[in-house]
Design a protein around this motif. Structure first.
Motif, PDB file in Angstrom:
ATOM      1  N   ALA A   1      32.442  50.368  41.136  1.00 10.37           N
ATOM      2  CA  ALA A   1      32.341  51.457  42.114  1.00 10.37           C
ATOM      3  C   ALA A   1      33.353  51.283  43.239  1.00 10.37           C
ATOM      4  O   ALA A   1      34.011  52.257  43.654  1.00 10.37           O
ATOM      5  CB  ALA A   1      30.921  51.519  42.678  1.00 10.37           C
ATOM      6  N   GLU A   2      33.505  50.069  43.746  1.00 10.71           N
ATOM      7  CA  GLU A   2      34.450  49.826  44.834  1.00 10.71           C
ATOM      8  C   GLU A   2      35.888  50.003  44.362  1.00 10.71           C
ATOM      9  O   GLU A   2      36.731  50.553  45.068  1.00 10.71           O
ATOM     10  CB  GLU A   2      34.253  48.420  45.401  1.00 10.71           C
ATOM     11  CG  GLU A   2      35.280  48.005  46.455  1.00 10.71           C
ATOM     12  CD  GLU A   2      35.311  48.933  47.663  1.00 10.71           C
ATOM     13  OE1 GLU A   2      36.361  48.963  48.346  1.00 10.71           O
ATOM     14  OE2 GLU A   2      34.306  49.637  47.923  1.00 10.71           O
TER      15      GLU A   2
ATOM     16  N   TRP B   1      36.107  43.303  42.106  1.00 13.31           N
ATOM     17  CA  TRP B   1      35.675  44.173  43.193  1.00 13.31           C
ATOM     18  C   TRP B   1      34.353  44.871  42.914  1.00 13.31           C
ATOM     19  O   TRP B   1      33.679  45.311  43.838  1.00 13.31           O
ATOM     20  CB  TRP B   1      36.727  45.257  43.446  1.00 13.31           C
ATOM     21  CG  TRP B   1      38.029  44.776  43.984  1.00 13.31           C
ATOM     22  CD1 TRP B   1      38.422  43.475  44.181  1.00 13.31           C
ATOM     23  CD2 TRP B   1      39.133  45.587  44.394  1.00 13.31           C
ATOM     24  NE1 TRP B   1      39.696  43.434  44.670  1.00 13.31           N
ATOM     25  CE2 TRP B   1      40.166  44.713  44.818  1.00 13.31           C
ATOM     26  CE3 TRP B   1      39.353  46.960  44.429  1.00 13.31           C
ATOM     27  CZ2 TRP B   1      41.398  45.185  45.283  1.00 13.31           C
ATOM     28  CZ3 TRP B   1      40.571  47.436  44.891  1.00 13.31           C
ATOM     29  CH2 TRP B   1      41.589  46.544  45.313  1.00 13.31           C
TER      30      TRP B   1
ATOM     31  N   ARG C   1      36.555  53.701  44.095  1.00 13.20           N
ATOM     32  CA  ARG C   1      36.659  54.290  45.434  1.00 13.20           C
ATOM     33  C   ARG C   1      38.034  54.012  46.040  1.00 13.20           C
ATOM     34  O   ARG C   1      38.685  54.898  46.612  1.00 13.20           O
ATOM     35  CB  ARG C   1      35.571  53.726  46.345  1.00 13.20           C
ATOM     36  CG  ARG C   1      35.521  54.389  47.726  1.00 13.20           C
ATOM     37  CD  ARG C   1      34.922  53.478  48.773  1.00 13.20           C
ATOM     38  NE  ARG C   1      35.746  52.294  48.982  1.00 13.20           N
ATOM     39  CZ  ARG C   1      36.878  52.281  49.677  1.00 13.20           C
ATOM     40  NH1 ARG C   1      37.347  53.398  50.224  1.00 13.20           N
ATOM     41  NH2 ARG C   1      37.571  51.171  49.833  1.00 13.20           N
ATOM     42  N   ALA C   2      38.499  52.760  45.902  1.00 15.46           N
ATOM     43  CA  ALA C   2      39.794  52.387  46.472  1.00 15.46           C
ATOM     44  C   ALA C   2      40.939  53.144  45.794  1.00 15.46           C
ATOM     45  O   ALA C   2      41.861  53.626  46.468  1.00 15.46           O
ATOM     46  CB  ALA C   2      40.002  50.878  46.344  1.00 15.46           C
TER      47      ALA C   2
ATOM     48  N   SER D   1      38.638  45.270  38.498  1.00 15.93           N
ATOM     49  CA  SER D   1      37.360  45.966  38.512  1.00 15.93           C
ATOM     50  C   SER D   1      36.199  44.975  38.478  1.00 15.93           C
ATOM     51  O   SER D   1      35.185  45.168  39.157  1.00 15.93           O
ATOM     52  CB  SER D   1      37.283  46.915  37.311  1.00 15.93           C
ATOM     53  OG  SER D   1      36.106  47.690  37.354  1.00 15.93           O
TER      54      SER D   1
END
Length: 358
Positions: free
Chosen positions: A304-305, A301, A308-309, A298
């Motif tokens: 948020a990304e 990346w 999302r993934a 986390s």
């Protein structure tokens, strides 16, 4: 608000001993909220929580009424029914880590539209991933049941897939999974299958072999009594069973061809634990702690990304699971006790997803 509060507790040294304990009805202090728990899943993952309750501090999340008893954590849904916490409104529905109980008092901090974290002092020494409650919109019971059954286990599988892929499978031709019918193993192998680049072997019981093959996630399915048939090629072993005899069989078969040995769970909770990992040929087994890898990923990346993934991958997996997993609901604490004992006695088929409704 007056609510009759009950929780299931069990013996920390004898998991089959269970009792329903009445909890006191304390008034909420400023900064606290009361959750009414409506639905949670029961899987082999919860048995793993009990197995590692002391070593991994799983018993500490929800302190029991005495030192000899424990409250096994579960994943599920709840609704805020009373609140003196800023930013946490009555009627808010949340998903997260819960006891087998009909209520849970929390101390929400960092509350926003996406959720909040329980800031209770006794929970702060444990992994932060277990303390977050996500705000969700109400869904039908089948959808919520599928999320409760699969999402926490899928997270571990997603993280394992990322780690194994990041290490390029340690230049191995195969990834071997014990307890291949378990939801965590299926999650990891679904991700690895989609990514490609390595062959996948599932180890399972004769009873579950047809189920495991039908999922389509494995290139080869081997029963526990056929470990001598494992291909003699460079491999990674991921242990979801926690059965020393199986681990010893894999290590003895592959020896130096085994490039990595990873301990994840303890689905075979009652197996004789006599094998000494340090004495086995090949690499020393190492424990994979999902929350630590989650925190690292986390941070790398961005939160948020990362979310999302995970959500996109989970949506695909949940859709695929409709072909091999049935959500089976039962109501009340007696049903929860019965379901728990069925898990301990290995009486739950791989196709059956147990969800308790309160």
């Amino acid at each position: 608000m007056s609510v009759n509060q009950f929780v299931l507790e069990m013996g920390r040294s004898s998991f089959r001993e269970m009792q329903l304990t009445a909890q006191g009805q304390e008034d909420l202090a400023d900064g606290e909220a009361l959750l009414a728990i409506s639905r949670f899943s029961l899987t082999a993952n919860n048995v793993t929580y009990a197995m590692f309750g002391d070593g991994m501090k799983y018993w500490n999340f929800f302190p029991a009424s005495s030192a000899s008893l424990g409250r096994v954590p579960v994943w599920g849904f709840a609704e805020v029914v009373a609140s003196k916490a800023e930013g946490v409104a009555v009627g808010t529905r949340v998903y997260g880590y819960l006891p087998m109980a009909n209520t849970l008092k929390v101390e929400p901090v960092k509350a926003n539209a996406a959720g909040f974290r329980d800031g209770a002092a006794h929970r702060q020494e444990m992994a932060a991933a277990y303390n977050h409650y996500s705000v969700v919109q109400p869904h039908d019971s089948e959808t919520e049941g599928r999320v409760a059954l699969l999402k926490p286990l899928f997270m571990t599988g997603f993280l394992l897939d990322d780690w194994i892929a990041d290490e390029r499978h340690w230049d191995s031709a195969y990834v071997i999974s014990s307890s291949a019918s378990s939801k965590t193993a299926l999650s990891m192998n679904a991700c690895l299958k989609r990514r490609g680049g390595v062959k996948l072997i599932g180890l399972t019981s004769a009873r579950s072999k047809a189920f495991v093959e039908a999922t389509g996630y494995y290139d080869l399915v081997v029963t526990y009594d056929q470990l001598a048939d494992l291909p003699l090629e460079a491999s990674v072993y991921v242990d979801f069973a926690g059965d020393p005899a199986v681990t010893a069989g894999v290590h003895n078969r592959l020896a130096d061809l085994l490039k990595q040995s990873i301990i994840v769970g303890g689905a075979h909770w009652d197996a004789e634990r006599t094998a000494a990992p340090a004495a086995l040929p090949g690499p020393k087994p190492q424990f994979f702690f999902a929350p630590a890898h989650m925190a690292r990923l986390s941070a790398a990346w961005g939160g948020a990304e990362f979310n999302r993934a995970v959500d996109a991958a989970f949506d695909r997996f949940a859709h695929e699971s409709r072909a091999w997993l049935d959500v089976v609901e039962a109501e009340g604490f007696e049903a929860a006790q019965s379901a728990w004992k069925r898990l301990l006695d290995n009486e739950v088929s791989a196709k059956e997803g147990l969800v308790i409704v309160l």
